[in-house]
Write a protein that holds these residues in place. Structure first.
Motif, short mmCIF file in Angstrom:
data_model
loop_
_atom_site.label_atom_id
_atom_site.label_comp_id
_atom_site.label_asym_id
_atom_site.label_seq_id
_atom_site.Cartn_x
_atom_site.Cartn_y
_atom_site.Cartn_z
N TRP A 44 0.84 -1.20 0.00
CA TRP A 44 0.00 0.00 0.00
C TRP A 44 0.87 1.24 0.00
CZ3 TRP A 44 1.21 -2.79 4.28
CH2 TRP A 44 1.66 -2.09 5.40
N LEU A 45 0.23 2.39 -0.19
CA LEU A 45 0.92 3.68 -0.13
C LEU A 45 0.71 4.29 1.24
CD1 LEU A 45 0.19 5.64 -3.42
CD2 LEU A 45 2.20 4.31 -2.80
N ASP A 46 1.75 4.88 1.77
CA ASP A 46 1.70 5.50 3.08
C ASP A 46 2.14 6.96 2.92
OD1 ASP A 46 2.28 4.82 6.32
OD2 ASP A 46 3.54 6.39 5.46
N ARG A 47 1.38 7.86 3.54
CA ARG A 47 1.74 9.29 3.53
C ARG A 47 1.58 9.84 4.93
NH1 ARG A 47 0.92 12.33 -1.69
NH2 ARG A 47 -0.07 10.87 -3.09
N ALA A 48 2.55 10.64 5.35
CA ALA A 48 2.42 11.28 6.66
C ALA A 48 1.42 12.43 6.57
CB ALA A 48 3.78 11.79 7.12
N THR A 49 1.40 13.13 5.43
CA THR A 49 0.50 14.28 5.26
C THR A 49 -0.15 14.22 3.88
OG1 THR A 49 2.35 15.57 4.40
CG2 THR A 49 1.83 15.84 6.73
N PRO A 50 -1.39 14.72 3.76
CA PRO A 50 -2.03 14.72 2.44
C PRO A 50 -1.20 15.51 1.43
CG PRO A 50 -3.60 15.29 4.18
CD PRO A 50 -2.25 15.27 4.81
N GLY A 51 -0.96 14.89 0.29
CA GLY A 51 -0.18 15.55 -0.75
C GLY A 51 1.32 15.47 -0.55
N GLU A 54 -14.49 10.49 -11.67
CA GLU A 54 -14.29 9.08 -12.04
C GLU A 54 -13.29 8.93 -13.18
OE1 GLU A 54 -18.19 7.44 -12.76
OE2 GLU A 54 -18.57 7.18 -10.62
N SER A 55 -12.67 10.02 -13.59
CA SER A 55 -11.82 9.99 -14.77
C SER A 55 -10.37 9.61 -14.43
CB SER A 55 -11.82 11.37 -15.44
OG SER A 55 -10.77 11.47 -16.38
N GLY A 56 -9.76 8.91 -15.36
CA GLY A 56 -8.33 8.57 -15.21
C GLY A 56 -7.41 9.57 -15.88
N LYS A 57 -7.95 10.72 -16.26
CA LYS A 57 -7.11 11.75 -16.91
C LYS A 57 -5.98 12.18 -15.96
CE LYS A 57 -7.38 16.41 -18.72
NZ LYS A 57 -8.19 17.63 -18.75
N ARG A 58 -4.77 12.24 -16.51
CA ARG A 58 -3.61 12.54 -15.66
C ARG A 58 -3.35 14.04 -15.59
NH1 ARG A 58 -0.92 8.13 -18.85
NH2 ARG A 58 -1.52 6.25 -17.70
N LEU A 59 -2.97 14.46 -14.38
CA LEU A 59 -2.64 15.86 -14.13
C LEU A 59 -1.30 15.91 -13.43
CD1 LEU A 59 -6.06 16.84 -12.46
CD2 LEU A 59 -5.48 17.11 -14.88
N GLN A 60 -0.65 17.06 -13.48
CA GLN A 60 0.63 17.24 -12.77
C GLN A 60 0.48 18.40 -11.80
OE1 GLN A 60 3.76 15.67 -14.14
NE2 GLN A 60 4.85 16.33 -12.30
N LEU A 61 0.64 18.12 -10.51
CA LEU A 61 0.48 19.16 -9.50
C LEU A 61 1.77 19.97 -9.35
CD1 LEU A 61 -1.52 17.20 -6.76
CD2 LEU A 61 -2.37 18.60 -8.65
N PRO A 62 1.68 21.18 -8.79
CA PRO A 62 2.90 21.99 -8.61
C PRO A 62 3.98 21.29 -7.78
CG PRO A 62 0.94 23.33 -8.26
CD PRO A 62 0.47 21.92 -8.40
#
Lengths: 411, 154
Positions: free
Chosen positions: A392-399, B85-93
């Motif tokens: 599984w994936l583990d994160r300490a903070t969202p994002g 519900e979309s699998g469209k990919r995005l790139q966050l900052p």
């Protein structure tokens, strides 16, 4: 006297509740402490375990292998780590994909500590073998733009499905590949649904039985997303039956809603259990106030209807919480386990439910995959002894940055 | 000409029926909206919908059709639409690659529609869930603007 009777009744109820709870816990899974799958983690690194059909972990003979995507080289690429079942750490980490942008690896176990991994790279599906002799050559299985690859195996053949983006609406395609040593060769290649595609087909997955193979996917043909399936037989794998809807509509509605086409569903997973059983699980929003719940349906061999009535997998306590990322693993003895992430305790933890006497167990927290932070995106597999292997994936903070974690569960 | 007109009406009806972002608004993908919000130093208004979503369709027809709503929301916010519900990919900052469905998961879009007001860095300021009327959207904007004016006081 009335007070005494009430008191006595309450005590009996409490005792029964305690006993039931104790029994449920006693029959649950005992997990090893979680370990890292890869040491490559930290700021700016994001791992993904999100294959179509949620197949990111597999077990062959004495080896457990995990395939994932991360951006350690500043571009998304596919990696695999493995360890002996008895080992305490993952050691053998290798890059599977090439230099392009690669996503969503799906892994399947072959015999004798061998595996096959398929993935999307530069918008095309690829597959290769990973064996004790090393990596096999990479095979690009389709020249058209494609994504969301999922793998199964039948004897010395790989069965592969993906979403082909070669037209306005994506379409599910199937390929049968022959395994010869370290190399792969395409035997058959066809669309699963031969009718013209009028709306998107996506996120397919496939399972192989002794004489049949079953493909399930998301389909938007009714104007909202539903889960559909088709089957063919090993002797003529490209002759698929007409697709059938698996996910049912809302029940108890007296009239058609004035707006919209229907409720949402997402991301079907399949697993074989027993000798000829298959379970399909997915996230389903038919009770719209609850959001997505975990639903399942059983394959019905020799029946005109491919899958039976829909069952709610999670228990009633999950109704007030959010459930995401369902996955499923089965065993030849007939055991079948479903996992997902669930925020009923205030943060996302991995939950399990399994079939016992044809009933879904109470939801059970996978102890090593619970606690502060977020534990999400499970993928599971059962080994020959019926033990559960969980990544599984583990994160300490969202994002925040992710860690890829693994634990081993016993009953 | 009549055929063309009918086709256009049909297209517009279909767009609404499939519950996508309401027509006439400058909705962007979530990642592009985050970039735009950082440049313009404006908050985001993120519409989490899905294909075939009935309550999205109702809100589109009954609230987003308002000229007043369109003017206020287009002026005050960078607008983003996410198909949950979309699998469209995005790139966050942050460099994280994420699908639209996972954006929905992260921002708790467990039902649709969900409307989330966010700061330019993606923190949730306020969220409204389900069918909205014109007055609901105007009231939500007023609350968010009041909050921002207090936060941004010198």
């Amino acid at each position: 006297m009335r007070f005494y009777n009430t008191y006595r009744s309450s005590f009996v109820l409490l005792l029964v509740a305690f006993t039931v709870q104790f029994q449920a816990q006693a029959q649950g899974w005992k997990f090893s402490p979680a370990i890292n799958v890869t040491a490559t983690q930290g700021a700016g690194i994001f791992h993904h375990v999100e294959s179509s059909g949620r197949r990111n972990i597999a077990i062959s003979k004495n080896t457990v292998a995990i395939a994932w995507e991360d951006n350690r080289n500043n571009t998304p690429q596919i990696f695999l780590a493995s360890k002996l079942l008895t080992a305490n750490a993952f050691t053998n980490e290798i890059k599977i994909s090439g230099a392009g942008e690669a996503y969503e690896p799906s892994i399947v176990a072959l015999d004798n500590d061998r595996f096959a991994v398929a993935w999307e790279e530069n918008s095309h599906p690829y597959v290769r073998l990973v064996t004790p002799a090393g990596l096999g050559p990479t095979l690009r299985v389709n020249q058209q733009s494609s994504s969301q690859v999922s793998l199964a195996v039948h004897k010395q053949q790989l069965l592969l499905v993906y979403s082909s983006q070669n037209s306005k609406h994506p379409r599910i395609r199937f390929q049968q590949l022959e395994i010869a040593g370290q190399t792969l060769r395409t035997l058959q290649d066809c669309a699963v649904d031969v009718e013209p595609v009028k709306e998107d087909q996506s996120y397919p997955t496939i399972i192989s039985l002794k004489d049949a193979l079953i493909v399930a996917w998301e389909d938007r043909r009714p104007g909202h997303t539903i889960i559909m399936a088709a089957q063919s037989f090993q002797k003529s794998p490209c002759k698929f039956s007409k697709p059938q809807r698996i996910s049912a509509g809302r029940t108890g509605e007296k009239r058609r809603p004035s707006y919209g086409k229907g409720h949402g569903v997402a991301r079907v997973a399949l697993a074989k259990y027993g000798t000829h059983n298959v379970l399909a699980v997915w996230a389903d929003k038919r009770i719209f106030r609850e959001g997505y719940d975990i639903y399942a349906a059983h394959y019905q061999a020799n029946n005109k209807t491919l899958f039976g009535l829909n069952e709610k997998v999670q228990d009633d306590f999950g109704s007030v919480a959010q459930q995401w990322h369902p996955t499923v693993a089965g065993h030849d003895t007939g055991n079948v386990v479903v996992a997902w992430d669930d925020d009923r305790d205030g943060n996302a933890n991995i939950m399990l439910s399994w079939l016992e006497d044809n009933q879904w167990s109470d939801d059970f927290e996978a102890a090593s995959a619970t606690g502060p932070g977020e534990q999400t995106h499970p993928s599971i597999s059962l080994d020959e002894q019926g033990n559960l292997h969980l990544v599984w994936l583990d994160r300490a903070t969202p994002g925040g940055p992710t860690r890829l974690r693994y634990a081993f569960g016993k009953r | 000409m009549k055929r063309l007109t009918l086709s256009l009406i049909g297209y517009l009806f279909l767009s609404v029926a499939l519950a996508e972002a309401p027509a006439g608004y400058p909705f962007l993908s979530f990642d592009k909206a985050l970039q735009q919000a950082a440049i313009e130093k404006k908050p985001l208004f993120v519409y989490f919908g899905r294909y075939g979503c009935g309550y999205c369709e109702k809100t589109n027809k009954e609230a987003f059709s308002s000229k007043q709503v369109r003017e206020i929301y287009s002026k005050n916010y960078v607008l983003a639409y996410v198909d949950a519900e979309s699998g469209k990919r995005l790139q966050l900052p942050s460099g994280e690659r994420i699908t639209e469905r996972e954006v929905g998961t992260r921002y708790h879009a467990f039902v649709t529609p969900v409307f989330t007001f966010m700061s330019a860095n993606g923190n949730t300021l306020y969220q409204i869930i389900g069918v909205q009327r014109i007055e609901d959207l105007l009231s939500a904007d007023a609350k968010v603007q009041q909050h921002l004016s207090q936060v941004n006081k010198p």
